[in-house]
Write a protein that holds these residues in place. Structure first.
Motif, PDB file in Angstrom:
ATOM      1  N   PRO A  65      -9.819   0.789   1.289  1.00  0.00           N
ATOM      2  CA  PRO A  65      -8.755   1.700   0.701  1.00  0.00           C
ATOM      3  C   PRO A  65      -7.853   2.067   2.049  1.00  0.00           C
ATOM      4  O   PRO A  65      -8.255   2.369   3.293  1.00  0.00           O
ATOM      5  CB  PRO A  65      -9.287   3.040   0.300  1.00  0.00           C
ATOM      6  CG  PRO A  65     -10.849   2.788   0.203  1.00  0.00           C
ATOM      7  CD  PRO A  65     -11.234   1.497   0.889  1.00  0.00           C
ATOM      8  N   VAL A  67      -5.983  -0.383   3.636  1.00  0.00           N
ATOM      9  CA  VAL A  67      -5.769  -1.482   4.435  1.00  0.00           C
ATOM     10  C   VAL A  67      -4.211  -2.099   4.152  1.00  0.00           C
ATOM     11  O   VAL A  67      -3.779  -3.056   4.719  1.00  0.00           O
ATOM     12  CB  VAL A  67      -6.996  -2.579   4.193  1.00  0.00           C
ATOM     13  CG1 VAL A  67      -6.984  -3.473   2.978  1.00  0.00           C
ATOM     14  CG2 VAL A  67      -6.740  -3.490   5.264  1.00  0.00           C
ATOM     15  N   GLY A  68      -3.924  -1.832   2.879  1.00  0.00           N
ATOM     16  CA  GLY A  68      -2.691  -2.547   2.362  1.00  0.00           C
ATOM     17  C   GLY A  68      -2.755  -3.452   1.081  1.00  0.00           C
ATOM     18  O   GLY A  68      -1.585  -4.060   1.007  1.00  0.00           O
ATOM     19  N   LYS A  69      -3.505  -3.223   0.455  1.00  0.00           N
ATOM     20  CA  LYS A  69      -3.638  -4.189  -0.756  1.00  0.00           C
ATOM     21  C   LYS A  69      -2.527  -4.192  -1.844  1.00  0.00           C
ATOM     22  O   LYS A  69      -1.940  -5.310  -2.040  1.00  0.00           O
ATOM     23  CB  LYS A  69      -5.101  -3.995  -1.490  1.00  0.00           C
ATOM     24  CG  LYS A  69      -6.375  -4.280  -0.510  1.00  0.00           C
ATOM     25  CD  LYS A  69      -7.680  -3.873  -1.492  1.00  0.00           C
ATOM     26  CE  LYS A  69      -7.683  -2.499  -1.907  1.00  0.00           C
ATOM     27  NZ  LYS A  69      -7.834  -1.726  -0.769  1.00  0.00           N
ATOM     28  N   THR A  71       0.664  -3.093  -1.203  1.00  0.00           N
ATOM     29  CA  THR A  71       1.430  -3.471  -0.525  1.00  0.00           C
ATOM     30  C   THR A  71       1.658  -4.958  -0.412  1.00  0.00           C
ATOM     31  O   THR A  71       2.660  -5.642  -0.858  1.00  0.00           O
ATOM     32  CB  THR A  71       1.692  -2.781   0.836  1.00  0.00           C
ATOM     33  OG1 THR A  71       1.595  -1.256   0.869  1.00  0.00           O
ATOM     34  CG2 THR A  71       2.917  -3.164   1.405  1.00  0.00           C
ATOM     35  N   ARG A 109       2.703   2.320  -6.879  1.00  0.00           N
ATOM     36  CA  ARG A 109       3.054   1.799  -5.378  1.00  0.00           C
ATOM     37  C   ARG A 109       3.737   0.106  -5.844  1.00  0.00           C
ATOM     38  O   ARG A 109       4.426  -0.458  -5.026  1.00  0.00           O
ATOM     39  CB  ARG A 109       2.058   1.683  -4.475  1.00  0.00           C
ATOM     40  CG  ARG A 109       1.794   3.073  -3.873  1.00  0.00           C
ATOM     41  CD  ARG A 109       0.549   3.216  -3.243  1.00  0.00           C
ATOM     42  NE  ARG A 109      -0.553   2.843  -3.998  1.00  0.00           N
ATOM     43  CZ  ARG A 109      -1.725   2.505  -3.811  1.00  0.00           C
ATOM     44  NH1 ARG A 109      -2.031   2.628  -2.289  1.00  0.00           N
ATOM     45  NH2 ARG A 109      -2.831   2.365  -4.237  1.00  0.00           N
ATOM     46  N   ASN A 202      -3.744  -7.282   8.533  1.00  0.00           N
ATOM     47  CA  ASN A 202      -2.504  -6.759   7.939  1.00  0.00           C
ATOM     48  C   ASN A 202      -2.055  -5.801   9.061  1.00  0.00           C
ATOM     49  O   ASN A 202      -2.710  -5.355   9.843  1.00  0.00           O
ATOM     50  CB  ASN A 202      -2.764  -5.955   6.557  1.00  0.00           C
ATOM     51  CG  ASN A 202      -1.451  -5.645   5.955  1.00  0.00           C
ATOM     52  OD1 ASN A 202      -0.477  -6.293   6.110  1.00  0.00           O
ATOM     53  ND2 ASN A 202      -1.553  -4.558   5.161  1.00  0.00           N
ATOM     54  N   LYS A 203      -0.755  -5.174   8.836  1.00  0.00           N
ATOM     55  CA  LYS A 203      -0.143  -4.080   9.697  1.00  0.00           C
ATOM     56  C   LYS A 203       0.041  -4.722  11.028  1.00  0.00           C
ATOM     57  O   LYS A 203      -0.015  -3.999  11.931  1.00  0.00           O
ATOM     58  CB  LYS A 203      -0.857  -2.931   9.776  1.00  0.00           C
ATOM     59  CG  LYS A 203      -1.187  -2.287   7.928  1.00  0.00           C
ATOM     60  CD  LYS A 203      -1.810  -1.006   8.163  1.00  0.00           C
ATOM     61  CE  LYS A 203      -2.176  -0.466   6.810  1.00  0.00           C
ATOM     62  NZ  LYS A 203      -2.263   0.931   6.496  1.00  0.00           N
ATOM     63  N   ASP A 205       2.736  -5.361  12.323  1.00  0.00           N
ATOM     64  CA  ASP A 205       3.932  -4.883  12.869  1.00  0.00           C
ATOM     65  C   ASP A 205       3.797  -3.523  13.963  1.00  0.00           C
ATOM     66  O   ASP A 205       4.486  -3.164  14.694  1.00  0.00           O
ATOM     67  CB  ASP A 205       4.680  -4.330  11.647  1.00  0.00           C
ATOM     68  CG  ASP A 205       4.415  -3.614  10.857  1.00  0.00           C
ATOM     69  OD1 ASP A 205       4.456  -2.322  10.511  1.00  0.00           O
ATOM     70  OD2 ASP A 205       3.337  -3.912  10.115  1.00  0.00           O
ATOM     71  N   ILE A 206       2.811  -2.856  13.274  1.00  0.00           N
ATOM     72  CA  ILE A 206       2.488  -1.621  14.163  1.00  0.00           C
ATOM     73  C   ILE A 206       1.989  -1.845  15.797  1.00  0.00           C
ATOM     74  O   ILE A 206       2.671  -1.250  16.549  1.00  0.00           O
ATOM     75  CB  ILE A 206       1.074  -0.825  13.798  1.00  0.00           C
ATOM     76  CG1 ILE A 206       1.376  -0.286  12.175  1.00  0.00           C
ATOM     77  CG2 ILE A 206       0.926   0.729  14.565  1.00  0.00           C
ATOM     78  CD1 ILE A 206       0.398   0.396  11.229  1.00  0.00           C
ATOM     79  N   SER A 240       2.319  -8.756   8.276  1.00  0.00           N
ATOM     80  CA  SER A 240       2.872  -7.581   7.869  1.00  0.00           C
ATOM     81  C   SER A 240       3.314  -7.420   6.387  1.00  0.00           C
ATOM     82  O   SER A 240       4.299  -7.903   5.926  1.00  0.00           O
ATOM     83  CB  SER A 240       4.067  -7.041   8.756  1.00  0.00           C
ATOM     84  OG  SER A 240       4.478  -5.774   8.106  1.00  0.00           O
ATOM     85  N   ALA A 241       2.548  -6.832   5.456  1.00  0.00           N
ATOM     86  CA  ALA A 241       2.889  -6.645   4.121  1.00  0.00           C
ATOM     87  C   ALA A 241       3.976  -5.744   3.851  1.00  0.00           C
ATOM     88  O   ALA A 241       4.872  -6.115   3.007  1.00  0.00           O
ATOM     89  CB  ALA A 241       1.478  -6.130   3.392  1.00  0.00           C
ATOM     90  N   LEU A 242       4.112  -4.784   4.826  1.00  0.00           N
ATOM     91  CA  LEU A 242       5.211  -3.938   4.405  1.00  0.00           C
ATOM     92  C   LEU A 242       6.556  -4.381   4.959  1.00  0.00           C
ATOM     93  O   LEU A 242       7.552  -4.220   4.184  1.00  0.00           O
ATOM     94  CB  LEU A 242       4.902  -2.723   5.546  1.00  0.00           C
ATOM     95  CG  LEU A 242       5.939  -1.317   5.223  1.00  0.00           C
ATOM     96  CD1 LEU A 242       5.589  -0.899   3.907  1.00  0.00           C
ATOM     97  CD2 LEU A 242       5.661  -0.233   6.239  1.00  0.00           C
TER      98      LEU A 242
HETATM   99  P1  GDP Z   1      -4.358  -0.027  -0.554  1.00  0.00           P
HETATM  100  O1  GDP Z   1      -5.103   1.124  -0.582  1.00  0.00           O
HETATM  101  O2  GDP Z   1      -5.410  -0.940   0.262  1.00  0.00           O
HETATM  102  O3  GDP Z   1      -3.862  -0.582  -1.741  1.00  0.00           O
HETATM  103  O4  GDP Z   1      -3.428   0.330   0.520  1.00  0.00           O
HETATM  104  P2  GDP Z   1      -1.761   0.463   0.343  1.00  0.00           P
HETATM  105  O5  GDP Z   1      -1.132  -0.854   0.012  1.00  0.00           O
HETATM  106  O6  GDP Z   1      -1.511   1.720  -0.807  1.00  0.00           O
HETATM  107  O7  GDP Z   1      -1.082   0.961   1.713  1.00  0.00           O
HETATM  108  C1  GDP Z   1      -1.669   2.091   2.538  1.00  0.00           C
HETATM  109  C2  GDP Z   1      -0.814   2.655   3.520  1.00  0.00           C
HETATM  110  O8  GDP Z   1      -0.434   1.609   4.513  1.00  0.00           O
HETATM  111  C3  GDP Z   1       0.760   2.712   2.694  1.00  0.00           C
HETATM  112  O9  GDP Z   1       1.414   3.835   3.488  1.00  0.00           O
HETATM  113  C4  GDP Z   1       1.599   1.363   3.241  1.00  0.00           C
HETATM  114  O10 GDP Z   1       2.881   1.842   3.132  1.00  0.00           O
HETATM  115  C5  GDP Z   1       0.922   1.027   4.669  1.00  0.00           C
HETATM  116  N1  GDP Z   1       1.138  -0.431   4.911  1.00  0.00           N
HETATM  117  C6  GDP Z   1       0.519  -1.327   4.035  1.00  0.00           C
HETATM  118  N2  GDP Z   1       1.018  -2.434   4.654  1.00  0.00           N
HETATM  119  C7  GDP Z   1       1.430  -2.043   5.861  1.00  0.00           C
HETATM  120  C8  GDP Z   1       1.920  -3.058   6.952  1.00  0.00           C
HETATM  121  O11 GDP Z   1       1.962  -4.339   6.981  1.00  0.00           O
HETATM  122  N3  GDP Z   1       2.615  -2.507   7.847  1.00  0.00           N
HETATM  123  C9  GDP Z   1       2.373  -0.840   8.033  1.00  0.00           C
HETATM  124  N4  GDP Z   1       3.223  -0.381   9.008  1.00  0.00           N
HETATM  125  N5  GDP Z   1       2.026  -0.143   7.039  1.00  0.00           N
HETATM  126  C10 GDP Z   1       1.492  -0.698   6.012  1.00  0.00           C
END
Ligand code: GDP
Length: 327
Positions: A65, A67-69, A71, A109, A202-203, A205-206, A240-242
């Motif tokens: 949870p 990780v960005g699934k 997104t 989301r 993922n992420k 970009d950070i 970067s999914a975001l």
């Molecule tokens: P899930 O629980 O795996 O479905 O994760 P979410 O898609 O809900 O993402 C969790 C948080 O991480 C959210 O606040 C997203 O905006 C953020 N997030 C997802 N992908 C990225 C990314 O590539 N970069 C950054 N900086 N944040 C991300």
């Protein structure tokens, strides 16, 4: 061997094949129903749809949870739709039946994707055991294929054996990882990395440097594992999914995987193997439920269980006696 479809069920089948969303949703509701008469109808509808299945690329997506699934799936879904494809998103979340709320159920989301007419998003069935949830998701996947979706994404969160179930119903299983050290070791410990055909950090970009470091670490970790396929080396991507960066590269890898496995014949072999394994899962589940429902088993099980606990009889003797009732 199968009775002819009723008019109502024929209308469902025709509606699904005509790619209409209402009959699609109704068919899935029928599949998810616990009623015996619904189950029988669902089996018939599925038999009728079966010749029209198999055309989609089935993609499993997993990760902890946060990780960005969501997104990632939204970004990927919109990308694929931009390429002219239709995309279905399903979920396997056995925890939803325990907690009443679903970890994956909250799809607000994926707002843009859920509003897109080329997308179909269905939350996890809340049908009790993982086996039950997985079975219904598999069947839903087939219905979506009959409805002409080009890509089926099956999402799961890392609870228990759900990753194994999703890897067992998809063509390619993708693991999303966070760009921090130690994360990869968790996945190895839980045996999840072995299931992955594709790993995504993922992420990125950070902290791009950290993501590249994590990528290198995971590549090293993968060398310690036995490759699942002789025709494929598991790639590790950063994205970067975001910011929607790396999505096209991701899909290029998926297409490359498909091409490599199709060429070697492994693609079809894997699906055949999955279908057989599915049959055996259903046989096991059916035998188990028939066994537990047998009147003499119900009669004798409590006392025999106590006798085993007390050491008055051996587990083998008790099992033998109970199984004997199945005839
Ligand atoms: P899930 O629980 O795996 O479905 O994760 P979410 O898609 O809900 O993402 C969790 C948080 O991480 C959210 O606040 C997203 O905006 C953020 N997030 C997802 N992908 C990225 C990314 O590539 N970069 C950054 N900086 N944040 C991300």
């Amino acid at each position: 061997h199968a009775a002819p479809l009723t008019d109502a069920d024929r209308a469902l089948v025709d509606g699904v094949l005509a790619r209409r969303l209402r009959p699609l949703a109704k068919t899935i509701t029928l599949i998810e129903s616990q009623r015996e008469d619904h189950k029988a109808r669902a089996r018939q509808v599925l038999e009728a749809l079966l010749p029209h299945t198999g055309g989609a690329m089935r993609v499993g997506i997993s990760g902890v949870p946060g990780v960005g699934k969501s997104t990632f799936i939204e970004a990927l879904g919109l990308y694929l739709i931009g390429q002219g494809m239709r995309v279905a998103v399903l979920a396997v979340d056995p925890s939803s039946s325990l907690t009443g709320g679903s970890i994956l159920g909250d799809k607000t989301r994926m707002e843009l994707l859920s509003q897109n007419p080329a997308a179909f998003i269905r939350p996890s069935p809340s049908a009790g055991s993982l086996g039950g949830v997985a079975e219904k998701t598999r069947e839903t996947m087939l219905v979506c294929e009959a409805a002409g979706f080009d890509v089926i994404i099956v999402e799961t969160v890392g609870v228990g054996q759900s990753e194994t179930a999703v890897a067992g119903m998809t063509d390619i299983f993708c693991l999303l990882q966070l760009p921090n050290a130690g994360d990869d070791l968790q996945a190895i410990k839980k045996g999840i990395m072995e299931l992955a055909d594709l790993i995504v950090v993922n992420k990125a970009d950070i902290d791009p440097m950290a993501a590249t470091r994590a990528q290198a670490q995971m590549k090293t970790a993968l060398h310690m594992l036995r490759p699942a396929s002789p025709n494929w080396t598991v790639p590790v991507l950063t994205l970067s999914a975001l910011q929607k960066q790396g999505i096209a590269d991701f899909w290029k890898e998926v297409a490359g995987y498909r091409a490599a496995l199709v060429k070697s014949g492994e693609f079809d072999a894997k699906r055949r193997h999955q279908a057989l394994a599915w049959m055996w899962d259903l046989i096991d589940a059916g035998l188990r439920s028939r066994f537990r429902g047998h009147p003499r088993v119900k009669d004798e099980l409590p006392s025999l269980a106590r006798a085993v606990e007390a050491g008055a009889t051996t587990p083998a003797a008790a099992a033998q006696r109970l199984l004997g009732h199945l005839g």
